[in-house]
Design a protein around this motif. Structure first.
Motif, mmCIF file in Angstrom:
data_model
loop_
_atom_site.group_PDB
_atom_site.id
_atom_site.type_symbol
_atom_site.label_atom_id
_atom_site.label_comp_id
_atom_site.label_asym_id
_atom_site.label_seq_id
_atom_site.Cartn_x
_atom_site.Cartn_y
_atom_site.Cartn_z
ATOM 1 N N ARG A 1 0.708 4.075 -2.848
ATOM 2 C CA ARG A 1 0.448 5.491 -2.563
ATOM 3 C C ARG A 1 1.453 6.372 -3.282
ATOM 4 O O ARG A 1 1.105 7.436 -3.796
ATOM 5 C CB ARG A 1 0.509 5.711 -1.061
ATOM 6 N N THR A 2 2.725 5.945 -3.351
ATOM 7 C CA THR A 2 3.732 6.744 -4.054
ATOM 8 C C THR A 2 3.457 6.808 -5.554
ATOM 9 O O THR A 2 3.879 7.748 -6.226
ATOM 10 C CB THR A 2 5.150 6.189 -3.828
ATOM 11 N N CYS B 1 0.828 -1.210 0.000
ATOM 12 C CA CYS B 1 0.000 0.000 0.000
ATOM 13 C C CYS B 1 0.860 1.257 0.000
ATOM 14 O O CYS B 1 0.541 2.235 -0.699
ATOM 15 C CB CYS B 1 -0.927 0.006 1.210
ATOM 16 N N TYR C 1 -3.348 4.684 3.758
ATOM 17 C CA TYR C 1 -3.806 5.748 2.869
ATOM 18 C C TYR C 1 -4.313 6.993 3.567
ATOM 19 O O TYR C 1 -4.412 8.054 2.940
ATOM 20 C CB TYR C 1 -4.866 5.202 1.910
ATOM 21 N N LEU D 1 -5.226 5.529 -4.688
ATOM 22 C CA LEU D 1 -5.938 6.002 -3.503
ATOM 23 C C LEU D 1 -6.869 4.899 -3.027
ATOM 24 O O LEU D 1 -7.904 4.621 -3.630
ATOM 25 C CB LEU D 1 -6.742 7.264 -3.818
ATOM 26 N N THR E 1 -5.110 16.386 1.028
ATOM 27 C CA THR E 1 -4.713 15.734 2.287
ATOM 28 C C THR E 1 -5.743 15.976 3.369
ATOM 29 O O THR E 1 -6.154 15.039 4.073
ATOM 30 C CB THR E 1 -3.331 16.248 2.737
#
Length: 271
Positions: free
Chosen positions: A199-200, A195, A221, A204, A264
């Motif tokens: 994410r990098t 995961c 996440y 999502l 974010t």
């Protein structure tokens, strides 16, 4: 309350209604009733009818159905039986290889569609599929089939395809794709590491095949406390100044950085 960005998509076999009932209370953002790979051929009709019985009424959280591959008679029966039911919030179309397949389904149902890209041909056509029709709300990978099609043994061999689908989704104005399932339900450390890598790459959230995977995916996440603090600092600085600027610690911010900070903070508001 549905979160602004679903992070967990729990797959459950359609021919096991008692497991589906448990899945609805497991804490996933979306439950995906699977009529395809998780159901044996001699159980397809039973799975379809059991799913139809459940989804004849609205459900307390989003429920999607993964129908059978569109080149099978099963898929036609799945769509005819399920597409207009009140409890169906999305249809997941496996093994999509062309935009025409998406358009054909879209003409017969108002339900949001999600395409699974599971072959080299699908990856080559990723953007044309992602932009095929307004009813298509998302694309993602089916990595087990894609791995077999490409003959890839090492996980890193899929990274180009992963990036391709992330870019295609963004270019088509769709939400970032969720990662494909991590098949070993005991390997939670491996899931967490995978995961973090996803994410990098711009994914999502992630599909899961067992409830024990859900908190690992969420932790991976959801933003960390330091990420939240940094985002809040950026938003505060942007609200009191105009144009590009540097934070007190020297980090430069502009409109693109503010957009990332807003995303974010949006991920922290999950209901």
């Amino acid at each position: 309350m549905t979160p602004p960005f679903p992070l967990t998509w729990l797959y459950v076999p359609g021919d096991r209604p008692h497991v589906v009932a448990k899945a609805l209370a497991a804490g996933a953002d979306v439950v995906v009733i699977d009529l395809e790979d998780a159901v044996a051929p001699d159980r397809k009709e039973y799975a379809r009818e059991a799913t139809a019985d459940l989804l004849a009424d609205p459900q307390p959280l989003p429920v999607h159905v993964r129908v059978n591959a569109l080149d099978t008679d099963w898929a036609a029966a799945d769509l005819a039986r399920l597409a207009s039911l009140p409890g169906v919030r999305g249809l997941r179309l496996p093994k999509v290889t062309s935009p025409d397949q998406v358009r054909q389904v879209a003409t017969s149902t108002p339900v949001p569609l999600y395409a699974l890209l599971e072959s080299a041909l699908a990856i080559e056509r990723a953007y044309s599929i992602a932009s095929a029709h307004p009813s298509l709300r998302g694309v993602s990978l089916g990595e087990a089939d894609l791995r077999a099609d490409l003959g890839v043994r090492a996980d890193a061999g899929l990274d180009w395809s992963r990036s391709r689908v992330v870019v295609a989704a963004r270019a088509a104005g769709l939400a970032p794709p969720a990662q494909s399932v991590h098949p070993d339900i005991r390997d939670l450390d491996g899931l967490a590491a995978s995961c973090a890598h996803g994410r990098t790459l711009g994914f999502l959230g992630r599909a899961a095949i067992h409830p024990r995977q859900l908190p690992v995916i969420e932790r991976a996440y959801l933003p960390t406390e330091s990420e939240i603090e940094h985002a809040e600092t950026i938003i505060k600085a942007a609200a009191t100044n105009e144009g590009a600027q540097a934070l007190p610690d020297g980090r430069f911010i502009d409109a693109a950085v503010v957009t990332m900070a807003q995303r974010t903070l949006a991920l922290t508001r999950r209901g």
